[in-house]
Write a protein that holds these residues in place. Structure first.
Motif, PDB file in Angstrom:
ATOM      1  N   LEU A  92       0.819  -1.206   0.000  1.00 15.07           N
ATOM      2  CA  LEU A  92       0.000   0.000   0.000  1.00 15.07           C
ATOM      3  C   LEU A  92       0.855   1.259   0.000  1.00 15.07           C
ATOM      4  N   GLU A  93       1.930   1.259   0.781  1.00  6.90           N
ATOM      5  CA  GLU A  93       2.826   2.415   0.782  1.00  6.90           C
ATOM      6  C   GLU A  93       3.552   2.538  -0.551  1.00  6.90           C
ATOM      7  N   THR A  94       3.911   1.394  -1.142  1.00  2.44           N
ATOM      8  CA  THR A  94       4.528   1.420  -2.465  1.00  2.44           C
ATOM      9  C   THR A  94       3.573   2.034  -3.477  1.00  2.44           C
ATOM     10  N   LEU A  95       2.305   1.615  -3.423  1.00  2.00           N
ATOM     11  CA  LEU A  95       1.291   2.159  -4.327  1.00  2.00           C
ATOM     12  C   LEU A  95       1.136   3.658  -4.107  1.00  2.00           C
ATOM     13  N   ARG A  96       1.121   4.073  -2.845  1.00  2.46           N
ATOM     14  CA  ARG A  96       0.972   5.502  -2.537  1.00  2.46           C
ATOM     15  C   ARG A  96       2.112   6.301  -3.177  1.00  2.46           C
ATOM     16  N   ARG A  97       3.323   5.784  -3.111  1.00  2.00           N
ATOM     17  CA  ARG A  97       4.470   6.494  -3.676  1.00  2.00           C
ATOM     18  C   ARG A  97       4.437   6.469  -5.204  1.00  2.00           C
ATOM     19  N   VAL A  98       3.993   5.352  -5.759  1.00  2.00           N
ATOM     20  CA  VAL A  98       3.876   5.274  -7.216  1.00  2.00           C
ATOM     21  C   VAL A  98       2.899   6.329  -7.721  1.00  2.00           C
ATOM     22  N   ARG A  99       1.764   6.478  -7.025  1.00  2.00           N
ATOM     23  CA  ARG A  99       0.722   7.387  -7.474  1.00  2.00           C
ATOM     24  C   ARG A  99       1.098   8.862  -7.336  1.00  2.00           C
ATOM     25  N   ARG A 100       2.171   9.163  -6.634  1.00  2.00           N
ATOM     26  CA  ARG A 100       2.605  10.554  -6.538  1.00  2.00           C
ATOM     27  C   ARG A 100       3.057  11.092  -7.890  1.00  2.00           C
ATOM     28  N   GLY A 101       3.520  10.199  -8.763  1.00  2.00           N
ATOM     29  CA  GLY A 101       4.024  10.704 -10.029  1.00  2.00           C
ATOM     30  C   GLY A 101       3.708   9.855 -11.244  1.00  2.00           C
ATOM     31  N   SER A 102       2.836   8.845 -11.082  1.00  5.07           N
ATOM     32  CA  SER A 102       2.572   7.948 -12.205  1.00  5.07           C
ATOM     33  C   SER A 102       1.136   7.444 -12.172  1.00  5.07           C
ATOM     34  N   SER A 103       0.563   7.269 -13.362  1.00  5.64           N
ATOM     35  CA  SER A 103      -0.773   6.681 -13.481  1.00  5.64           C
ATOM     36  C   SER A 103      -0.692   5.268 -14.047  1.00  5.64           C
ATOM     37  N   VAL A 104       0.493   4.628 -13.976  1.00  5.17           N
ATOM     38  CA  VAL A 104       0.648   3.275 -14.490  1.00  5.17           C
ATOM     39  C   VAL A 104      -0.390   2.352 -13.845  1.00  5.17           C
ATOM     40  N   PRO A 105      -1.062   1.505 -14.609  1.00  6.14           N
ATOM     41  CA  PRO A 105      -2.054   0.593 -14.021  1.00  6.14           C
ATOM     42  C   PRO A 105      -1.411  -0.339 -12.992  1.00  6.14           C
ATOM     43  N   VAL A 106      -2.132  -0.572 -11.893  1.00  2.79           N
ATOM     44  CA  VAL A 106      -1.643  -1.435 -10.811  1.00  2.79           C
ATOM     45  C   VAL A 106      -2.695  -2.488 -10.482  1.00  2.79           C
ATOM     46  N   LEU A 107      -2.266  -3.751 -10.486  1.00  2.00           N
ATOM     47  CA  LEU A 107      -3.099  -4.888 -10.087  1.00  2.00           C
ATOM     48  C   LEU A 107      -2.578  -5.402  -8.750  1.00  2.00           C
ATOM     49  N   LEU A 108      -3.416  -5.359  -7.720  1.00  2.00           N
ATOM     50  CA  LEU A 108      -2.996  -5.794  -6.389  1.00  2.00           C
ATOM     51  C   LEU A 108      -3.178  -7.296  -6.208  1.00  2.00           C
ATOM     52  N   LEU A 109      -2.252  -7.905  -5.459  1.00  2.00           N
ATOM     53  CA  LEU A 109      -2.393  -9.280  -5.001  1.00  2.00           C
ATOM     54  C   LEU A 109      -2.653  -9.223  -3.504  1.00  2.00           C
ATOM     55  N   THR A 110      -3.791  -9.762  -3.051  1.00  2.00           N
ATOM     56  CA  THR A 110      -4.144  -9.711  -1.638  1.00  2.00           C
ATOM     57  C   THR A 110      -4.610 -11.085  -1.178  1.00  2.00           C
ATOM     58  N   ALA A 111      -4.648 -11.269   0.152  1.00  2.00           N
ATOM     59  CA  ALA A 111      -5.207 -12.491   0.727  1.00  2.00           C
ATOM     60  C   ALA A 111      -6.716 -12.322   0.880  1.00  2.00           C
ATOM     61  N   ARG A 112      -7.431 -13.431   0.954  1.00  2.00           N
ATOM     62  CA  ARG A 112      -8.891 -13.362   1.032  1.00  2.00           C
ATOM     63  C   ARG A 112      -9.362 -12.583   2.258  1.00  2.00           C
ATOM     64  N   ALA A 113      -8.601 -12.630   3.350  1.00  5.72           N
ATOM     65  CA  ALA A 113      -9.013 -11.975   4.592  1.00  5.72           C
ATOM     66  C   ALA A 113      -8.624 -10.504   4.640  1.00  5.72           C
TER      67      ALA A 113
END
Length: 230
Positions: free
Chosen positions: A66-87
């Motif tokens: 999530l923090e990585t995504l937050r930093r990416v979004r500061r300067g990029s609109s590159v599409p992001v697909l998250l991998l998460t656990a069911r819970a």
């Protein structure tokens, strides 16, 4: 070796087995794959080269997903697909609020991941009506993928723009969540339809004038959403 013109996908996961599994399936589909084992490594990759899509595990050591995504979004609109656990539903919701385009829950089928990647990139490349649409202070240029509010450019993620463009294709028409999912996420999407509500909230926030909220994206209770008629 990837073919000339191949799309580049950055796969970020601290588990080598997952990086190799997902990377292998993507390579067989013709994608160029760049692996990264941490958020720090992913950010270094993004600073040094262009990628077409990021597959990002939420639970990373050090800088988490999530923090990585937050930093990416500061300067990029590159599409992001998250991998998460069911819970990890709260993480999925936060990730979508931060600008993730979609998510896949673990354990997952690598074929599903490839299908989601293909759908996201298809949305990014999809042909749109070139006619401008103006609603109130908002002007939408589907062909140029630009939105302005009172003449000032407004930054949207790729998915937010695609959602707005879908609504703008027929101002005044009510779209159900399922119709919007089929137009924006693709007919093969089978996740939670509430993903539409999350991105509608983000879209409304992005279209808001300072201190004012123009009624552009309207809720039709019990049915879905529509763009206000020009």
């Amino acid at each position: 070796m990837a073919s000339v013109g191949a799309r580049t996908v950055l796969v970020v996961d601290d588990e080598q087995s997952i990086r190799e599994l997902v990377g292998g399936y993507l390579r067989r589909e013709g994608y160029d794959v760049v692996p990264a084992a941490s958020g720090e490594e992913a950010l270094d990759v993004l600073r040094g080269r262009a990628v077409d899509l990021v597959i990002l595990d939420v639970r990373l050591p050090g800088i988490d997903g999530l923090e990585t995504l937050r930093r990416v979004r500061r300067g990029s609109s590159v599409p992001v697909l998250l991998l998460t656990a069911r819970a990890e539903e709260p993480d999925r919701i936060v990730g979508l609020e931060l600008g993730a385009d979609d998510y896949v829950t673990k354990p997952f089928s690598p074929r599903e991941v490839v299908a989601r990647v293909r759908a996201i990139l298809r949305r990014r490349d999809g042909s749109l009506n070139d006619d401008h649409v103006a609603v109130g202070a908002v002007r939408i240029d589907p062909g140029g993928r630009e939105v302005t509010v009172d003449g000032a450019p407004t930054t949207l993620t790729a998915l937010e723009f695609d959602l707005l463009a879908a609504l703008a294709s027929a101002p005044g028409r009510v779209f159900t969540r399922r119709q919007l999912i089929e137009r924006v996420w693709g007919w093969d999407f089978y996740g939670d339809e509430r993903i539409v509500d999350v991105h509608i909230r983000k879209l409304r926030a992005a279209l808001r004038d300072p201190g004012d909220a123009p009624r552009i994206v309207l809720t039709v209770r019990g049915v879905g959403y529509k763009l206000a008629a020009p």
